[in-house]
Design a protein around this motif. Sequence first.
Motif: not given
Length: 366
Positions: A72-77, A264-273, A282-289
């Motif tokens: 999930g956070n491989a790019t940041e890692l 690093g998080n731009a794509a994941e941010h777009a999904t949550a929004v 529910d899914l948005s909060v799940s992705v963010v948290m």
Amino acid sequence: MFLVSKNTFFLVLLLFLPLSLAAHFLEWGETLVFILAGLAIVPLAAFMGTATEEIAVVVGPNLGGLMNATFGNATELILAYVALRSGLVDVVKATLTGSIIGNLLLVMGFAMFLGGLRYKEQEFQPVAARLNASAMNLAVIAILLPTALNFFTVNEIQEVVLQKLSVAVALVLIVVYGLSLFFSMKTHTYLYDVGVAELEETDAIVAHDSTAQPNLWLWVGVLLTVTLGVAIESELLVESLEVATENLGLTPLFTGVILLPIIGNAAEHATAVTVAMKNKMDLSVSVVMGSSLQIAFFVAPVLVIAGWWMGQPMDLNFSPFELVAVVVSVLIVNSISSDGRSNWLEGILLLATYILLGLAFFFQPA
């Protein structure tokens, strides 16, 4: 329609990949290399997420869930590991705190604000929200301990002692992270059923015919290729970081806390929004948290252990202001999410908090 435009947008951004390489080898300047490499990482991160999801469809829910949790956070890692290997320990620490702050305030703020503009009030699971809040409180305690020990001890603590304490804390966090995965994917899956159902529905819309199985080896190849691309672009970004930030008038702290986490998080941010605007809070909060917890319980501990193994002084002794920023973020998010409801004004409150912290980091002297 939105999906097509989003995929097209990421495909267009791939053009920055050869441009960044050309800027590096033709010596167009460190600032341009930094900007182009940062833009190139955004689509690579998006396709890494897509490849992981496609592989998860084939290997099944248990292994697939573990893959999503791990990658999930491989790019940041990868980006943080490259910076750590280059000795930019302070930038790595800033990136960790910035990722947590960005997820909790910027992403959740935009999700609640834009979702709230379409729907007067949105709901999500309060039980899962409270569990996530408790986990984030533990993360705050864990990163607070080494800093507090160093700050309140009369005699200066040696770096090696702080690193040993940080490694011990990191091991505890990794164990808790593993147990939390077991909790969410095995013993208490019903608490996350709504988010999973929404994710499956979203994947069905995004993907292909439900009768068609993704080509496993194709997506494994995509994942390996994209991971290599992220590693190469991270090298270019880190190599040009110090000169570029100086030329742009930015401090390494601001770059680590604000710019790198957004890249690093731009794509994941777009999904949550996006899913929040479809009334799937529910899914948005799940992705963010989930992303925030993964940074605190997996990425940060792995980097601490990697720093100890490489001989880099990587520990959990953060600057006091970084800790204040994380504590403030966790407190306001816990307060807003405790009732399981959100609206556009709560989104504004989170975004305003992020802007205020960003201004403080921008004006903080190097």
